[in-house]
Design an enzyme around this catalytic site. Structure first.
Site, PDB file in Angstrom:
ATOM      1  CE  LYS A 168      34.548 -22.669 -87.900  1.00 19.59           C
ATOM      2  NZ  LYS A 168      35.529 -23.477 -87.164  1.00 19.59           N
ATOM      3  NE  ARG A 196      33.152 -27.502 -90.354  1.00 16.80           N
ATOM      4  CZ  ARG A 196      32.693 -26.638 -89.454  1.00 16.80           C
ATOM      5  NH1 ARG A 196      31.794 -25.738 -89.792  1.00 16.80           N
ATOM      6  NH2 ARG A 196      33.152 -26.666 -88.223  1.00 16.80           N
ATOM      7  NE  ARG A 240      32.564 -25.503 -78.137  1.00 19.28           N
ATOM      8  CZ  ARG A 240      32.631 -25.358 -79.455  1.00 19.28           C
ATOM      9  NH1 ARG A 240      32.549 -24.145 -79.986  1.00 19.28           N
ATOM     10  NH2 ARG A 240      32.793 -26.385 -80.241  1.00 19.28           N
ATOM     11  NE  ARG A 248      29.450 -27.985 -80.222  1.00 16.94           N
ATOM     12  CZ  ARG A 248      29.960 -27.225 -81.179  1.00 16.94           C
ATOM     13  NH1 ARG A 248      29.766 -25.916 -81.162  1.00 16.94           N
ATOM     14  NH2 ARG A 248      30.664 -27.771 -82.146  1.00 16.94           N
ATOM     15  NE  ARG A 257      34.389 -30.694 -83.716  1.00 17.85           N
ATOM     16  CZ  ARG A 257      34.176 -29.909 -82.669  1.00 17.85           C
ATOM     17  NH1 ARG A 257      34.169 -30.396 -81.446  1.00 17.85           N
ATOM     18  NH2 ARG A 257      33.960 -28.625 -82.845  1.00 17.85           N
TER      19      ARG A 257
HETATM   20  P1  B4P Z   1      34.011 -21.055 -81.210  1.00 18.76           P
HETATM   21  O1  B4P Z   1      33.930 -19.630 -81.621  1.00 18.76           O
HETATM   22  O2  B4P Z   1      32.764 -21.696 -80.680  1.00 18.76           O
HETATM   23  O3  B4P Z   1      34.600 -21.985 -82.345  1.00 18.76           O
HETATM   24  P2  B4P Z   1      34.144 -22.399 -83.775  1.00 18.76           P
HETATM   25  O4  B4P Z   1      35.378 -22.209 -84.622  1.00 18.76           O
HETATM   26  O5  B4P Z   1      32.912 -21.658 -84.199  1.00 18.76           O
HETATM   27  O6  B4P Z   1      33.775 -23.953 -83.534  1.00 18.76           O
HETATM   28  P3  B4P Z   1      33.303 -25.266 -84.306  1.00 18.76           P
HETATM   29  O7  B4P Z   1      34.200 -25.535 -85.471  1.00 18.76           O
HETATM   30  O8  B4P Z   1      33.205 -26.289 -83.240  1.00 18.76           O
HETATM   31  O9  B4P Z   1      31.872 -25.065 -84.798  1.00 18.76           O
HETATM   32  P4  B4P Z   1      30.714 -25.411 -85.792  1.00 18.76           P
HETATM   33  O10 B4P Z   1      29.540 -25.142 -84.951  1.00 18.76           O
HETATM   34  O11 B4P Z   1      30.884 -24.606 -87.030  1.00 18.76           O
HETATM   35  O12 B4P Z   1      35.185 -21.146 -80.135  1.00 18.76           O
HETATM   36  C1  B4P Z   1      35.513 -22.359 -79.493  1.00 18.76           C
HETATM   37  C2  B4P Z   1      35.829 -22.104 -78.023  1.00 18.76           C
HETATM   38  O13 B4P Z   1      36.978 -21.266 -77.894  1.00 18.76           O
HETATM   39  C3  B4P Z   1      34.699 -21.380 -77.273  1.00 18.76           C
HETATM   40  O14 B4P Z   1      34.524 -21.973 -76.028  1.00 18.76           O
HETATM   41  C4  B4P Z   1      35.193 -19.948 -77.147  1.00 18.76           C
HETATM   42  O15 B4P Z   1      34.711 -19.304 -75.980  1.00 18.76           O
HETATM   43  C5  B4P Z   1      36.710 -20.138 -77.079  1.00 18.76           C
HETATM   44  N1  B4P Z   1      37.426 -19.001 -77.656  1.00 18.76           N
HETATM   45  C6  B4P Z   1      37.067 -18.300 -78.767  1.00 18.76           C
HETATM   46  N2  B4P Z   1      37.971 -17.307 -79.007  1.00 18.76           N
HETATM   47  C7  B4P Z   1      38.939 -17.431 -78.033  1.00 18.76           C
HETATM   48  C8  B4P Z   1      40.145 -16.696 -77.742  1.00 18.76           C
HETATM   49  N3  B4P Z   1      40.541 -15.668 -78.496  1.00 18.76           N
HETATM   50  N4  B4P Z   1      40.899 -17.126 -76.707  1.00 18.76           N
HETATM   51  C9  B4P Z   1      40.507 -18.162 -75.918  1.00 18.76           C
HETATM   52  N5  B4P Z   1      39.359 -18.878 -76.137  1.00 18.76           N
HETATM   53  C10 B4P Z   1      38.592 -18.502 -77.175  1.00 18.76           C
HETATM   54  O16 B4P Z   1      30.734 -26.974 -86.252  1.00 18.76           O
HETATM   55  C11 B4P Z   1      30.287 -28.084 -85.518  1.00 18.76           C
HETATM   56  C12 B4P Z   1      30.065 -29.337 -86.384  1.00 18.76           C
HETATM   57  O17 B4P Z   1      28.918 -29.152 -87.279  1.00 18.76           O
HETATM   58  C13 B4P Z   1      31.192 -29.751 -87.354  1.00 18.76           C
HETATM   59  O18 B4P Z   1      32.195 -30.541 -86.718  1.00 18.76           O
HETATM   60  C14 B4P Z   1      30.415 -30.566 -88.450  1.00 18.76           C
HETATM   61  O19 B4P Z   1      30.139 -31.887 -88.037  1.00 18.76           O
HETATM   62  C15 B4P Z   1      29.088 -29.831 -88.546  1.00 18.76           C
HETATM   63  N6  B4P Z   1      29.099 -28.823 -89.634  1.00 18.76           N
HETATM   64  C16 B4P Z   1      28.997 -27.459 -89.450  1.00 18.76           C
HETATM   65  N7  B4P Z   1      29.067 -26.816 -90.628  1.00 18.76           N
HETATM   66  C17 B4P Z   1      29.238 -27.770 -91.587  1.00 18.76           C
HETATM   67  C18 B4P Z   1      29.435 -27.721 -93.001  1.00 18.76           C
HETATM   68  N8  B4P Z   1      29.471 -26.549 -93.661  1.00 18.76           N
HETATM   69  N9  B4P Z   1      29.595 -28.894 -93.672  1.00 18.76           N
HETATM   70  C19 B4P Z   1      29.563 -30.068 -93.022  1.00 18.76           C
HETATM   71  N10 B4P Z   1      29.391 -30.193 -91.689  1.00 18.76           N
HETATM   72  C20 B4P Z   1      29.237 -29.055 -90.965  1.00 18.76           C
END
Ligand code: B4P
Length: 191
Positions: free
Chosen positions: A14, A89, A128, A134, A145
């Site tokens: 994302k 979420r 990551r 993190r 998660r």
């Molecule tokens: P990211 O792009 O970092 O993944 P994400 O989906 O954004 O991650 P996440 O769900 O952890 O994030 P959030 O901060 O929202 O990619 C992950 C990895 O994959 C990276 O290392 C990237 O380089 C790699 N990658 C990406 N694309 C790739 C590809 N095509 N091929 C190979 N590798 C690839 O959430 C964190 C926490 O915050 C949650 O668990 C929750 O506790 C809290 N939170 C956030 N929003 C919330 C909400 N709305 N309500 C309640 N809690 C919330």
């Protein structure tokens, strides 16, 4: 005005795809994960509350997230649209977002669901974790998660299906290949 929700399980890309969408479409960005991590870093009251949930791989409570989002949305009033990254979420968050946007005469134009298999999610997040520092990028918390995603977040898919804005996007491949799929979906809905 173009309002986009980027959705998917933890590690589905994302944040990674949001960067591409912002560069290409010039949208404002709201990442609830980034906001929460900034609050934790600054040691604010909100940060302390958030850390206790994030460290356990749980969702921060809806009321906290919804209040925080309303402030951010007000700050982006003049942008030509917003990408919502990591929000909603829960179905309660999706309903609150619908209401907040309706007050401005707006809605979500497209919801993009990044589809990635569980093993790939775990591999990405472990990788990551080698450099991110993190607290939630370790195997035990990653599995928690993903379980929380399946129980509390996946029902948001049906919400957007019934709104008619849902688009499934295969989230495996190179970052640019996935972005091409996203561009197609956004262009189709903006046409
Ligand atoms: P990211 O792009 O970092 O993944 P994400 O989906 O954004 O991650 P996440 O769900 O952890 O994030 P959030 O901060 O929202 O990619 C992950 C990895 O994959 C990276 O290392 C990237 O380089 C790699 N990658 C990406 N694309 C790739 C590809 N095509 N091929 C190979 N590798 C690839 O959430 C964190 C926490 O915050 C949650 O668990 C929750 O506790 C809290 N939170 C956030 N929003 C919330 C909400 N709305 N309500 C309640 N809690 C919330």
């Amino acid at each position: 005005m173009l309002n986009v929700v980027i959705f998917g399980p933890p590690g589905s890309g994302k944040g990674t795809q949001s960067e591409q969408i912002i560069d290409y479409f010039g949208l404002g960005h709201i990442s609830t994960g980034d906001i929460l991590r900034a609050e934790i870093k600054e040691g604010t009251e909100l940060g302390k509350i958030a850390a206790s949930f994030i460290d356990r791989g749980e969702l921060v409570p809806d009321a906290t997230i919804i209040g925080m989002l309303e402030n951010k949305l007000n700050a982006l009033k003049s942008s030509k649209g917003v990408i919502f990254d990591g929000f909603p979420r829960t179905v309660a968050q999706a309903e609150a977002l619908k209401e907040m946007l309706a007050k401005r005469g707006e809605s979500i134009d497209v919801m993009l669901n990044l589809e990635v298999e569980r093993q790939e999610l775990i591999a990405r997040l472990l990788k990551r974790g080698e450099t991110s520092g993190r607290s939630d990028d370790n195997l035990e918390t990653i599995e928690k998660r993903i379980g929380v995603y399946e129980a509390q977040t996946a029902p948001v898919i049906d919400f957007y299906k019934s709104e008619g804005s849902y688009h499934g996007i295969r989230g495996v491949g190179s970052v640019s290949e996935i972005f091409e799929r996203i561009k197609e979906a956004i262009s189709a809905c903006a046409a």
